[in-house]
Each structure stands twice: as structure tokens, then as C-alpha cells.
Design a protein around this motif. Structure first.
Motif, PDB file in Angstrom:
ATOM      1  N   ARG A  99       0.845  -1.205   0.000  1.00  0.00           N
ATOM      2  CA  ARG A  99       0.000   0.000   0.000  1.00  0.00           C
ATOM      3  C   ARG A  99       0.874   1.246   0.000  1.00  0.00           C
ATOM      4  NH1 ARG A  99      -2.883  -2.396   4.479  1.00  0.00           N
ATOM      5  NH2 ARG A  99      -4.188  -3.925   3.473  1.00  0.00           N
ATOM      6  N   VAL A 100       1.908   1.220   0.835  1.00  0.00           N
ATOM      7  CA  VAL A 100       2.825   2.368   0.895  1.00  0.00           C
ATOM      8  C   VAL A 100       3.507   2.555  -0.457  1.00  0.00           C
ATOM      9  CG1 VAL A 100       4.944   3.224   1.979  1.00  0.00           C
ATOM     10  CG2 VAL A 100       3.200   2.113   3.363  1.00  0.00           C
ATOM     11  N   LEU A 101       3.919   1.442  -1.040  1.00  0.00           N
ATOM     12  CA  LEU A 101       4.620   1.484  -2.328  1.00  0.00           C
ATOM     13  C   LEU A 101       3.718   2.069  -3.413  1.00  0.00           C
ATOM     14  CD1 LEU A 101       7.404   0.282  -3.390  1.00  0.00           C
ATOM     15  CD2 LEU A 101       6.050  -1.586  -4.279  1.00  0.00           C
ATOM     16  N   LEU A 102       2.490   1.569  -3.489  1.00  0.00           N
ATOM     17  CA  LEU A 102       1.623   1.927  -4.611  1.00  0.00           C
ATOM     18  C   LEU A 102       1.003   3.314  -4.476  1.00  0.00           C
ATOM     19  CD1 LEU A 102      -0.132  -1.517  -5.143  1.00  0.00           C
ATOM     20  CD2 LEU A 102       1.689  -0.516  -6.501  1.00  0.00           C
ATOM     21  N   THR A 103       1.034   3.873  -3.271  1.00  0.00           N
ATOM     22  CA  THR A 103       0.489   5.229  -3.122  1.00  0.00           C
ATOM     23  C   THR A 103       1.599   6.285  -3.202  1.00  0.00           C
ATOM     24  OG1 THR A 103       0.509   4.928  -0.724  1.00  0.00           O
ATOM     25  CG2 THR A 103      -1.582   4.621  -1.830  1.00  0.00           C
ATOM     26  N   ARG A 108       3.651   3.067 -11.433  1.00  0.00           N
ATOM     27  CA  ARG A 108       3.424   1.711 -10.930  1.00  0.00           C
ATOM     28  C   ARG A 108       4.313   0.654 -11.593  1.00  0.00           C
ATOM     29  NH1 ARG A 108      -2.599   1.105  -9.350  1.00  0.00           N
ATOM     30  NH2 ARG A 108      -1.865   2.538  -7.746  1.00  0.00           N
ATOM     31  N   PRO A 257      -4.714  -3.326  -8.022  1.00  0.00           N
ATOM     32  CA  PRO A 257      -4.811  -3.638  -6.591  1.00  0.00           C
ATOM     33  C   PRO A 257      -6.174  -4.204  -6.190  1.00  0.00           C
ATOM     34  CG  PRO A 257      -3.758  -1.530  -6.890  1.00  0.00           C
ATOM     35  CD  PRO A 257      -4.265  -1.951  -8.245  1.00  0.00           C
ATOM     36  N   GLN A 258      -7.252  -3.797  -6.903  1.00  0.00           N
ATOM     37  CA  GLN A 258      -8.579  -4.279  -6.495  1.00  0.00           C
ATOM     38  C   GLN A 258      -8.784  -5.765  -6.768  1.00  0.00           C
ATOM     39  OE1 GLN A 258      -8.093  -1.855  -8.794  1.00  0.00           O
ATOM     40  NE2 GLN A 258      -9.714  -1.763 -10.300  1.00  0.00           N
ATOM     41  N   ILE A 262      -4.767  -5.923  -1.551  1.00  0.00           N
ATOM     42  CA  ILE A 262      -4.007  -4.733  -1.171  1.00  0.00           C
ATOM     43  C   ILE A 262      -4.934  -3.629  -0.674  1.00  0.00           C
ATOM     44  CG2 ILE A 262      -2.582  -2.852  -2.089  1.00  0.00           C
ATOM     45  CD1 ILE A 262      -1.234  -4.990  -3.846  1.00  0.00           C
ATOM     46  N   LEU A 263      -6.080  -3.504  -1.319  1.00  0.00           N
ATOM     47  CA  LEU A 263      -7.012  -2.437  -0.952  1.00  0.00           C
ATOM     48  C   LEU A 263      -7.643  -2.687   0.412  1.00  0.00           C
ATOM     49  CD1 LEU A 263      -8.201   0.167  -2.126  1.00  0.00           C
ATOM     50  CD2 LEU A 263     -10.104  -1.189  -2.946  1.00  0.00           C
ATOM     51  N   GLY A 264      -7.726  -3.946   0.815  1.00  0.00           N
ATOM     52  CA  GLY A 264      -8.372  -4.285   2.080  1.00  0.00           C
ATOM     53  C   GLY A 264      -9.521  -5.223   1.830  1.00  0.00           C
ATOM     54  N   LYS A 265      -9.929  -5.920   2.888  1.00  0.00           N
ATOM     55  CA  LYS A 265     -10.964  -6.939   2.722  1.00  0.00           C
ATOM     56  C   LYS A 265     -12.366  -6.357   2.592  1.00  0.00           C
ATOM     57  CE  LYS A 265      -8.363 -10.615   4.829  1.00  0.00           C
ATOM     58  NZ  LYS A 265      -8.072 -11.359   6.034  1.00  0.00           N
ATOM     59  N   SER A 267     -13.737  -3.380   1.270  1.00  0.00           N
ATOM     60  CA  SER A 267     -13.386  -2.182   0.515  1.00  0.00           C
ATOM     61  C   SER A 267     -14.577  -1.356   0.064  1.00  0.00           C
ATOM     62  CB  SER A 267     -12.540  -2.566  -0.700  1.00  0.00           C
ATOM     63  OG  SER A 267     -13.154  -3.578  -1.402  1.00  0.00           O
TER      64      SER A 267
ATOM     65  N   SER B  42     -14.406   3.632   2.022  1.00  0.00           N
ATOM     66  CA  SER B  42     -13.126   3.022   1.641  1.00  0.00           C
ATOM     67  C   SER B  42     -12.921   3.037   0.134  1.00  0.00           C
ATOM     68  CB  SER B  42     -13.038   1.584   2.168  1.00  0.00           C
ATOM     69  OG  SER B  42     -12.958   1.601   3.567  1.00  0.00           O
ATOM     70  N   MET B  74      -0.388  12.990  -6.391  1.00  0.00           N
ATOM     71  CA  MET B  74      -0.088  12.090  -5.280  1.00  0.00           C
ATOM     72  C   MET B  74       0.975  12.651  -4.343  1.00  0.00           C
ATOM     73  SD  MET B  74      -2.088   9.559  -5.433  1.00  0.00           S
ATOM     74  CE  MET B  74      -1.390   8.376  -4.316  1.00  0.00           C
ATOM     75  N   GLN B  83      -5.921  -0.449   7.699  1.00  0.00           N
ATOM     76  CA  GLN B  83      -5.096  -1.584   8.104  1.00  0.00           C
ATOM     77  C   GLN B  83      -3.660  -1.127   8.293  1.00  0.00           C
ATOM     78  OE1 GLN B  83      -6.822  -1.438   5.220  1.00  0.00           O
ATOM     79  NE2 GLN B  83      -8.257  -3.137   5.095  1.00  0.00           N
ATOM     80  N   LEU B 102      10.746   6.605  -1.224  1.00  0.00           N
ATOM     81  CA  LEU B 102       9.703   6.513  -2.258  1.00  0.00           C
ATOM     82  C   LEU B 102       9.214   7.900  -2.689  1.00  0.00           C
ATOM     83  CD1 LEU B 102       7.623   3.499  -0.914  1.00  0.00           C
ATOM     84  CD2 LEU B 102       9.132   3.535  -2.898  1.00  0.00           C
TER      85      LEU B 102
END
Lengths: 268, 240
Positions: A99-103, A108, A257-258, A262-265, A267, B42, B74, B83, B102
Motif C-alpha cells: 500500500r505504501v509502495l503503490l500510493t 506503478r 490492486p482491487q 491490497i485495498l483491504g478486505k 473495501s 473506503s 499524489m 489496516q 519513495l
């Protein structure tokens, strides 16, 4: 517009993180060597008696079976690590980090390839550790072979990492590692030249031989084998490089990601 | 420096999750994005952070379109996920440095900014501890410190107090509010907990993918003829 120094800092940051994790979990990484060492010491000892190896390139003399399977076992280490690493990127242990990487602002495809290279670097370190231990059973490639094999190892790790990422993004049913072992890793490994030369396979079953020929892992293993023994195999390198390029393009282009966790369970 | 959502729509397959959502946040203010579970918070969060691809509409972050200029947009955004997004095996400082890299910071800049943020969040004494050894409240503070490392103008927090006890929740909420005053940060605080929202906050209520309200808390209460936000929220959403 992202500056070259931003790319560089991002690249170094991802590599550094992977090596820090490697150091934190060094016992886990060392224990991952048990599998190939068992193959080298136990399996090879058993099969040495029943499987004769004729003189085939890149070897210029008769070799022991241990020497034959060592490059295949190098490939095996990368195969297991890359698949496990790629799955963990989208399914479990690495979710937060992803998540940190992709934001981050970096593109990408750059981030994904950098991440795959970082994981590959750790696999390559394990391969070198394995080769050092293999000296104990007289697997002694030429000294310069240890350096010459590096591009083949990096290419193989990138190819298999991209394949793992592609599988993890698309195939929901293979989300646990056991499924991937049964349907991807074992077929790739056994249907290759890792354990037996392909002429042997051709004698036993021509159609299995052709499956092995179409398996990119076969060519990755041959690229490792030839470069470890200071020979050049343009077909093996060409197919491995081509497959790497195609898989990396497909994996980065189709990555969403979806489709992962990665997005979360929850979402919504 | 703010967020503008322009006619955002999103579907999972045939299921619409966000329907034509538009709003503009005010620079330097605390905004509460309030909605029951499943309201679409979300998803909106995922779209704003590019973890989901925009299907309809556009998001303008600090004047930059997320569709046309994702990189520039961004770089204005700090994100705290619901999470855990910290690497538990690495130390607090190593997690911060990873984020800094990053965002294109050199080692020297990363070290200096990490030190400053850790000091500000009272975490300097834990800088070299593995994150695994921190309690939930401290981990959240590390995540906020990390999100602010690259000096964003907008801070997004998605259910940031999930899993925390009441005292830690209140402390975190109070701390983030103070960032608006100190740094002029625009904050979007997504939550389903009405007690985390104050009457003086700008409140956006999302329900079943639609934006039901977008006004100051006291204004919403007054419009609905209620004395408190909880009653207003229940009146608008039917949640009870």
C-alpha cells in the motif's frame, strides 16, 4: 514530472528495505536452503547410480550428477522464492508495504519491477550461499563462473517474479502457496532440464520432451548452467530474456490492486 | 490546497458503490467523512489514493487532476490506512526512511525530517525499536508521522482509530486536529464513529454511495432540527 534522482532514491529505498528484511529474517532465509541441499546431498546420491550423464555442453568431460543438478537447484531456489515473494506482495505478509509502495508518486510499472528486482536480489544471495555449500560435495564451477552467472540469475528471478505476480493477480483459486506449488512450481521444475538432460527425456517420451522445451524454466536453467561454466547459450538467454520481457509487461499492465487484497478486505 | 471531487462514480461489477459524488474540501480544515460500514468511504479512499482506478469523474488534489497528473497529485497527499501499513520487522526509523525514499528524499533529508517528525510525535525514544514492539496507539502515531514526512498539504485517514482503546482514540483525534492549526493541513478523516466528529467540523455524510450532506456540523444539526450530530446522522441515514 519525476526527476531521475527521485527514481534513484525510490529504487535504492526498495532495495534497502528488502535487504533489511532479509537480515531481520536471516534464519528463515537460511532455512529455505534446506530443500535444495537435501536434493543435492540425498536425491543426487541416490540417483547418481541410476542416471548416467554423457558429455553434453557446456561440460567438456564426464561430470557427477551433483554437478549436473546444481544449476537446476539454483533455479529451484529462485523459483520457490519468486513465487512465494510475488504471492506475498498481493495476498498476505506484504500488504501494508505494498500500500505504501503503490500510493507513492512513482509510476506503478517502475515500482513493481523494482520490487521484483529487490526480491530477486535476495534470492540471488541465497543461490550464492547454496553454491558455497555445494563446494562441500565437490560442485566446483570455474571461479569466474560465479560472476558470469549473475545476469542469468537476475534474469531468472525477474522472469519468475513477474510470472508469480501475474498468477497472483489473475488466479484467485491459487491464492495459497500449496496451490501454486502443485499447479505451477512442481510442473515447471519437473518438466525442465533441472534434474535430467532433455535428451534423456526425449528417449523416454518425445511429447514430454516438447513440453520441457516450451517451459521457460528449462531455458532459464540452461542459461544458468552455461554461464556458470563460462559458456554462452544464446537460445537459452534469448528465450529467458524474451519471456521475462513479456511476463513483466503483462504483469505490470494487468496489475490492479482491487484484484488483490491490497485495498483491504472490506473495501466498500 | 484541497481536494475537489467531481461527479465520482464507481461500480464493482454491476454493483454501484459511489453515485455521482461531488464535494470540495476547505484548505486547512478538519473534515469528517462519516458513513456506516459499506457506505463507500473506503472506495472513495481507494480512488483518492489510486489503489482503485477512477471510472467516472475526476479528483483534483491541490489543483492537480488525479487522472491527468497522478504523480503531481499524489505528491500532495499523506495517507493513513485503516489496516496496518508498517513493516513490523523494521524499526520505526527504517519505516520512515523507506517512505522518504519513495518520495524522492535523499538520505540526509530523510534523516533530518524523520528526526523532526519523531520528535514532534514524541517517538524519538522509540525510533530504533522494531514496530512490532509498539502498542497500537504508537503505531498509529508512526503512521501519521510517516504520512507527513514528505510535507503533503492533504492528509487522508481511513478509520485511523480502528482497534484502539478510547483513550488512544481521543488522543489521536485531538492530535490530528492540532495538525490543521499547526501546519495548515487539510484533513479528511473517514470514520463510522460519530463520537469522533465535532459540531465545528465540516461533515460529509456518505450513505449507500451517495453524499447525503456536506456542511458544518452545527449547520447540519440546525437544518435537521436536532441538537446533536448523532441524532442528525441517524435521521439522515436511518442508521440506528
Amino acid at each position: 514530472m519525476i526527476s531521475p534522482s527521485h527514481y534513484w532514491h525510490g529504487f535504492v529505498g526498495v532495495q534497502t528495505r528488502e535487504w533489511l528484511r532479509f537480515w531481520q529474517q536471516r534464519t528463515r532465509f537460511a532455512s529455505a536452503l534446506v530443500r535444495p541441499l537435501l536434493w543435492l546431498v540425498v536425491f543426487a546420491a541416490g540417483f547418481r547410480a541410476v542416471l548416467g550423464i554423457s558429455i553434453i555442453p557446456p561440460y567438456d568431460t564426464y561430470i557427477t550428477y551433483e554437478n549436473y543438478i546444481a544449476p537446476g537447484l539454483c533455479g529451484m531456489i529462485i523459483l520457490f522464492n519468486s513465487m512465494q515473494g510475488a504471492l506475498s506482495m498481493v495476498y498476505d505478509r506484504e500488504l501494508g508495504s505494498m500500500r505504501v509502495l503503490l500510493t507513492s508518486p512513482l509510476p506503478r510499472p517502475f515500482l513493481l519491477v523494482t520490487k521484483l528486482l529487490a526480491m530477486g536480489g535476495v534470492s540471488v544471495a541465497q543461490v550464492y550461499l547454496f553454491l558455497a555449500l555445494a563446494l562441500l560435495v565437490d560442485v566446483e564451477p570455474p571461479n569466474w563462473g560465479y560472476l558470469a552467472v549473475l545476469p542469468a540469475l537476475i534474469l531468472t528471478s525477474l522472469m519468475l517474479g513477474a510470472l508469480g505476480l501475474l498468477i497472483a493477480t489473475w488466479v484467485k483459486q491459487l491464492e495459497n502457496f500449496a496451490g501454486v506449488m502443485n499447479f505451477v512450481i512442481f510442473p515447471m521444475f519437473f518438466l525442465s532440464s533441472a534434474l535430467y538432460p532433455l535428451w534423456r527425456m526425449n528417449e523416454a517420451s518425445p511429447w514430454l520432451y516438447w513440453i520441457c522445451q516450451f517451459n521457460p524454466f528449462t531455458h532459464a536453467v540452461e542459461a544458468i548452467r552455461f554461464s556458470l561454466y563460462l559458456s554462452w547459450n544464446s537460445q537459452a538467454f534469448g528465450i529467458t530474456a524474451g519471456t521475462t520481457l513479456v511476463l513483466a509487461l503483462l504483469a505490470t499492465a494487468s496489475f490492479r490492486p482491487q484484484r488483490t487484497r491490497i485495498l483491504g478486505k472490506d473495501s466498500a | 490546497m484541497t481536494i475537489e471531487a467531481r461527479s465520482i462514480g464507481f461500480r464493482y461489477g454491476d454493483q454501484p458503490v459511489l453515485k455521482d459524488v461531488s464535494f470540495t474540501l476547505t484548505s486547512g480544515r478538519f473534515h469528517a467523512l462519516l458513513g456506516p460500514n459499506g457506505a463507500g468511504k473506503s472506495t472513495l479512499f481507494g480512488l483518492t489514493t489510486r489503489l482503485l482506478a477512477l471510472q467516472q469523474g475526476d479528483l483534483i488534489l491541490a489543483g492537480r487532476s488525479l487522472k491527468k497528473h497522478p504523480t503531481e497529485a499524489m505528491s500532495q497527499l499523506g495517507v493513513v490506512f485503516q489496516q496496518n501499513a508498517l513493516d513490523l520487522d523494521l524499526t520505526v526509523r527504517q519505516n520512515l526512511h523507506y517512505h522518504a525514499a519513495l518520495h524522492g528524499m535523499s538520505g540526509r533529508v530523510a534523516r533530518s525530517r524523520s528526526h523532526r517528525e519523531l520528535e514532534r510525535f514524541g517517538l524519538l525514544d522509540r525510533a530504533d525499536a522494531p514496530v512490532r514492539q509498539l502498542n497500537g496507539g504508537h503505531r498509529r502515531r508512526v503512521e501519521i508521522a510517516r504520512a507527513l514526512l514528505h510535507q503533503p498539504t492533504i492528509l487522508l485517514l481511513d478509520e485511523a482509530t480502528a482497534g484502539l482503546d478510547i483513550a488512544s482514540r481521543n488522543a489521536l483525534n485531538h492530535h490530528v486536529r492540532s495538525l490543521c492549526d499547526q501546519d495548515g493541513l487539510t484533513v479528511l478523516w473517514a470514520t463510522h464513529l460519530i463520537e469522533e466528529v465535532h459540531n465545528e467540523d465540516r461533515v460529509l455524510i456518505l450513505h449507500r454511495g451517495q453524499l447525503l450532506a456536506d456542511a458544518d456540523g452545527y449547520q447540519l444539526c440546525s437544518d435537521q432540527g436536532n441538537r446533536d450530530l448523532a441524532t442528525t446522522f441517524h435521521t439522515l441515514t436511518g442508521a440506528g
